[in-house]
Write a protein that holds these residues in place. Structure first.
Motif, PDB file in Angstrom:
ATOM      1  N   TYR A 142      -1.706  -9.310  -7.549  1.00 20.46           N
ATOM      2  CA  TYR A 142      -1.002  -8.781  -8.402  1.00 20.46           C
ATOM      3  C   TYR A 142      -1.496  -8.113  -9.774  1.00 20.46           C
ATOM      4  N   ALA A 156       2.530  -4.361 -10.067  1.00 22.59           N
ATOM      5  CA  ALA A 156       2.394  -3.952  -8.763  1.00 22.59           C
ATOM      6  C   ALA A 156       1.782  -5.097  -7.744  1.00 22.59           C
ATOM      7  N   THR A 196       0.099  -6.092  -3.918  1.00 19.14           N
ATOM      8  CA  THR A 196      -0.372  -5.743  -2.321  1.00 19.14           C
ATOM      9  C   THR A 196      -0.233  -7.033  -1.592  1.00 19.14           C
ATOM     10  N   TYR A 197       0.071  -6.922  -0.637  1.00 22.87           N
ATOM     11  CA  TYR A 197      -0.019  -7.844   0.458  1.00 22.87           C
ATOM     12  C   TYR A 197      -0.469  -7.503   1.723  1.00 22.87           C
ATOM     13  N   THR A 198      -1.386  -8.684   2.218  1.00 23.31           N
ATOM     14  CA  THR A 198      -2.204  -8.394   3.195  1.00 23.31           C
ATOM     15  C   THR A 198      -2.584  -9.593   4.294  1.00 23.31           C
ATOM     16  N   ASN A 221      -3.760  -3.939   6.117  1.00 26.85           N
ATOM     17  CA  ASN A 221      -3.972  -3.550   4.720  1.00 26.85           C
ATOM     18  C   ASN A 221      -2.909  -2.437   4.061  1.00 26.85           C
ATOM     19  N   THR A 253       2.059  -2.312  -0.374  1.00 26.38           N
ATOM     20  CA  THR A 253       2.240  -2.344  -1.669  1.00 26.38           C
ATOM     21  C   THR A 253       3.888  -2.574  -1.955  1.00 26.38           C
ATOM     22  N   SER A 254       4.078  -3.125  -3.163  1.00 31.41           N
ATOM     23  CA  SER A 254       5.377  -3.088  -3.871  1.00 31.41           C
ATOM     24  C   SER A 254       5.228  -3.005  -5.285  1.00 31.41           C
ATOM     25  N   SER A 306       3.729   2.606   0.226  1.00 34.14           N
ATOM     26  CA  SER A 306       2.645   1.664   0.988  1.00 34.14           C
ATOM     27  C   SER A 306       1.777   2.752   1.668  1.00 34.14           C
TER      28      SER A 306
END
Length: 216
Positions: A34, A40, A42-44, A62, A65-66, A70
């Protein structure tokens, strides 16, 4: 971070660690970073499997994003412990990640290759030091090469303090200190703070949270 045999994770936080899954063992992880300056995240998600001969393979997803947009990028990975010195504490690891962007692409295919040594001391401190190369467009507009480093220190049976660092000014260029807490025999939580090598005064620092699960 030192973990039970067959229960390795692929990285310290960002830098690959010195563990390799035993054959047939499977490890899953979900990472969330975060950046408060931009509100923003990102999620991995990642999945790693041991295939024997001190080799593990994996898949990272990879670029999620939010808020978006993405740049979802499936990333198959390979890590090989080419040398394991056992009691002398030394190991040599080489690996490769292949980036295959599928959404909002800015390049067709990218690569991250690395080689590193690890040294485990009598205090159970483990040191990592090596070198990396990213092809152009993966972490910067041009090719980027440099050093990758890490330190891991167990504190009791459940907590490990750690830090890792990618040198250079690019999107992977962070110093990341934090801790891992073993919640159960299968579940480990990681918390860390990523500090940018550049533009720190402009907000280039972010919170990193990870949950790892040993399936077997």
């Amino acid at each position: 971070m030192p973990v039970p045999p067959g229960a390795a994770q692929q990285t310290i936080f960002n830098v690959p660690n010195g563990d390799v899954l035993d054959k047939g063992k499977i490890y899953g992880e979900f990472d969330f970073a975060y950046l408060s300056q931009a509100s923003a995240g990102t999620y991995t998600p990642r999945l790693v499997a041991g295939v024997g001969h001190k080799i593990e393979i994996g898949m990272n997803l990879n670029g999620i994003t939010s808020p978006g947009p993405s740049q979802t990028t499936p990333t198959p990975t390979l890590k090989w412990k080419a040398y394991d010195g056992g009691k002398n504490g030394w190991a040599f690891i080489i690996g490769d990640d292949v980036f295959l962007p599928t959404q909002n692409r800015t390049y067709d295919v990218g690569n991250y290759v690395y080689a590193e040594f690890t040294k485990t001391l009598k205090s159970h401190t483990r040191l990592t030091f090596g070198a990396f190369d990213f092809t152009s467009k993966v972490v910067a507009s041009e090719n980027k090469a440099g050093g990758q480093f890490g330190i891991e220190q167990p504190v009791g049976n459940r907590v490990t303090l750690a830090a890792d660092w990618f040198t250079g000014n690019h999107s992977a260029g962070y110093f990341t200190p934090g801790a891992a807490i073993k919640l159960t025999s299968k579940l480990t939580a990681y918390t860390a703070y990523e500090i940018g090598n550049s533009n720190l005064s402009r907000g280039n620092h972010l919170l990193l949270l990870e949950l790892g699960w040993n399936f077997n």
